[in-house]
Design a protein around this motif. Sequence first.
Motif, PDB file in Angstrom:
ATOM      1  N   ARG A  74       0.836  -1.204   0.000  1.00  0.00           N
ATOM      2  CA  ARG A  74       0.000   0.000   0.000  1.00  0.00           C
ATOM      3  C   ARG A  74       0.869   1.252   0.000  1.00  0.00           C
ATOM      4  N   GLU A  75       1.889   1.263   0.849  1.00  0.00           N
ATOM      5  CA  GLU A  75       2.794   2.417   0.914  1.00  0.00           C
ATOM      6  C   GLU A  75       3.579   2.576  -0.384  1.00  0.00           C
ATOM      7  N   ARG A  76       4.002   1.451  -0.969  1.00  0.00           N
ATOM      8  CA  ARG A  76       4.736   1.509  -2.236  1.00  0.00           C
ATOM      9  C   ARG A  76       3.838   2.092  -3.330  1.00  0.00           C
ATOM     10  N   SER A  77       2.593   1.640  -3.374  1.00  0.00           N
ATOM     11  CA  SER A  77       1.639   2.151  -4.351  1.00  0.00           C
ATOM     12  C   SER A  77       1.395   3.645  -4.153  1.00  0.00           C
ATOM     13  N   GLU A  78       1.242   4.057  -2.896  1.00  0.00           N
ATOM     14  CA  GLU A  78       1.018   5.471  -2.598  1.00  0.00           C
ATOM     15  C   GLU A  78       2.236   6.311  -3.000  1.00  0.00           C
ATOM     16  N   ALA A  79       3.437   5.813  -2.710  1.00  0.00           N
ATOM     17  CA  ALA A  79       4.657   6.534  -3.077  1.00  0.00           C
ATOM     18  C   ALA A  79       4.751   6.693  -4.596  1.00  0.00           C
ATOM     19  N   LEU A  80       4.464   5.628  -5.329  1.00  0.00           N
ATOM     20  CA  LEU A  80       4.498   5.699  -6.794  1.00  0.00           C
ATOM     21  C   LEU A  80       3.445   6.669  -7.324  1.00  0.00           C
ATOM     22  N   GLY A  81       2.282   6.685  -6.693  1.00  0.00           N
ATOM     23  CA  GLY A  81       1.231   7.634  -7.087  1.00  0.00           C
ATOM     24  C   GLY A  81       1.682   9.075  -6.900  1.00  0.00           C
ATOM     25  N   LYS A  82       2.365   9.346  -5.802  1.00  0.00           N
ATOM     26  CA  LYS A  82       2.874  10.703  -5.545  1.00  0.00           C
ATOM     27  C   LYS A  82       3.957  11.077  -6.560  1.00  0.00           C
ATOM     28  N   ILE A  83       4.794  10.115  -6.909  1.00  0.00           N
ATOM     29  CA  ILE A  83       5.820  10.370  -7.927  1.00  0.00           C
ATOM     30  C   ILE A  83       5.140  10.693  -9.262  1.00  0.00           C
ATOM     31  N   ALA A  84       4.117   9.919  -9.627  1.00  0.00           N
ATOM     32  CA  ALA A  84       3.387  10.158 -10.876  1.00  0.00           C
ATOM     33  C   ALA A  84       2.778  11.563 -10.889  1.00  0.00           C
ATOM     34  N   ALA A  85       2.211  11.976  -9.762  1.00  0.00           N
ATOM     35  CA  ALA A  85       1.611  13.313  -9.676  1.00  0.00           C
ATOM     36  C   ALA A  85       2.666  14.396  -9.865  1.00  0.00           C
ATOM     37  N   GLU A  86       3.825  14.208  -9.255  1.00  0.00           N
ATOM     38  CA  GLU A  86       4.914  15.185  -9.406  1.00  0.00           C
ATOM     39  C   GLU A  86       5.420  15.208 -10.845  1.00  0.00           C
ATOM     40  N   GLY A  91       5.447  18.357 -16.150  1.00  0.00           N
ATOM     41  CA  GLY A  91       5.226  18.343 -17.594  1.00  0.00           C
ATOM     42  C   GLY A  91       5.602  17.039 -18.263  1.00  0.00           C
ATOM     43  N   MET A  92       5.871  16.007 -17.477  1.00  0.00           N
ATOM     44  CA  MET A  92       6.267  14.703 -18.012  1.00  0.00           C
ATOM     45  C   MET A  92       5.057  13.767 -17.985  1.00  0.00           C
ATOM     46  N   LYS A  93       4.051  14.140 -18.759  1.00  0.00           N
ATOM     47  CA  LYS A  93       2.751  13.467 -18.676  1.00  0.00           C
ATOM     48  C   LYS A  93       2.781  12.000 -19.099  1.00  0.00           C
ATOM     49  N   GLU A  94       3.505  11.676 -20.176  1.00  0.00           N
ATOM     50  CA  GLU A  94       3.558  10.282 -20.633  1.00  0.00           C
ATOM     51  C   GLU A  94       4.246   9.391 -19.598  1.00  0.00           C
ATOM     52  N   GLU A  95       5.359   9.874 -19.053  1.00  0.00           N
ATOM     53  CA  GLU A  95       6.057   9.111 -18.019  1.00  0.00           C
ATOM     54  C   GLU A  95       5.179   8.969 -16.784  1.00  0.00           C
ATOM     55  N   ALA A  96       4.456  10.036 -16.455  1.00  0.00           N
ATOM     56  CA  ALA A  96       3.570  10.024 -15.290  1.00  0.00           C
ATOM     57  C   ALA A  96       2.491   8.954 -15.440  1.00  0.00           C
ATOM     58  N   LYS A  97       1.942   8.829 -16.653  1.00  0.00           N
ATOM     59  CA  LYS A  97       0.905   7.810 -16.895  1.00  0.00           C
ATOM     60  C   LYS A  97       1.442   6.409 -16.615  1.00  0.00           C
ATOM     61  N   LYS A  98       2.672   6.148 -17.070  1.00  0.00           N
ATOM     62  CA  LYS A  98       3.272   4.826 -16.867  1.00  0.00           C
ATOM     63  C   LYS A  98       3.463   4.530 -15.378  1.00  0.00           C
ATOM     64  N   VAL A  99       3.924   5.524 -14.628  1.00  0.00           N
ATOM     65  CA  VAL A  99       4.143   5.329 -13.193  1.00  0.00           C
ATOM     66  C   VAL A  99       2.807   5.179 -12.483  1.00  0.00           C
ATOM     67  N   PHE A 100       1.797   5.929 -12.936  1.00  0.00           N
ATOM     68  CA  PHE A 100       0.465   5.799 -12.336  1.00  0.00           C
ATOM     69  C   PHE A 100      -0.105   4.401 -12.560  1.00  0.00           C
ATOM     70  N   VAL A 101       0.091   3.863 -13.761  1.00  0.00           N
ATOM     71  CA  VAL A 101      -0.360   2.496 -14.050  1.00  0.00           C
ATOM     72  C   VAL A 101       0.369   1.510 -13.135  1.00  0.00           C
ATOM     73  N   GLN A 102       1.664   1.713 -12.963  1.00  0.00           N
ATOM     74  CA  GLN A 102       2.445   0.852 -12.067  1.00  0.00           C
ATOM     75  C   GLN A 102       1.888   0.930 -10.636  1.00  0.00           C
ATOM     76  N   ALA A 103       1.571   2.133 -10.184  1.00  0.00           N
ATOM     77  CA  ALA A 103       1.007   2.314  -8.836  1.00  0.00           C
ATOM     78  C   ALA A 103      -0.340   1.615  -8.725  1.00  0.00           C
ATOM     79  N   SER A 104      -1.159   1.730  -9.769  1.00  0.00           N
ATOM     80  CA  SER A 104      -2.474   1.089  -9.772  1.00  0.00           C
ATOM     81  C   SER A 104      -2.349  -0.431  -9.747  1.00  0.00           C
ATOM     82  N   MET A 105      -1.350  -0.949 -10.458  1.00  0.00           N
ATOM     83  CA  MET A 105      -1.141  -2.397 -10.486  1.00  0.00           C
ATOM     84  C   MET A 105      -0.716  -2.900  -9.116  1.00  0.00           C
TER      85      MET A 105
END
Length: 114
Positions: A74-86, A91-105
């Motif tokens: 849960r903490e790992r997922s939350e940390a990845l979500g925060k990284i995706a938001a940052e 302005g790194m929207k494509e990279e953010a999407k990939k990290v968000f998907v990783q967090a969701s997984m």
Amino acid sequence: VLDDEGLRSLAVKLADKGRFEQAMKFAERIESAWWRSRALSEIATEMAKAGMKEEAREIFEQAKEIAGRIKDERERSEALGKIAAEMAKAGMKEEAKKVFVQASMECSTRSGKF
């Protein structure tokens, strides 16, 4: 003596003022992988805002690597979500999407839903 949250706060304030080298030194002193990954991603966002896109990418990579070491899913997922938001803020929207998907997984895997 500052705790991990205090070190993160100080590092981000330094980055906000363009003092990236000092910000990184404070971030390196953070023991918690969760707080360190958060600090690094916030520093990277400030670097990107300052036009230092390549440096920001490298710091985001460090943040993701550190977040990957968090044992609690849960903490790992939350940390990845925060990284995706940052990353999105930077302005790194494509990279953010990939990290968000990783967090969701991470969340889906943990809950048995995939």
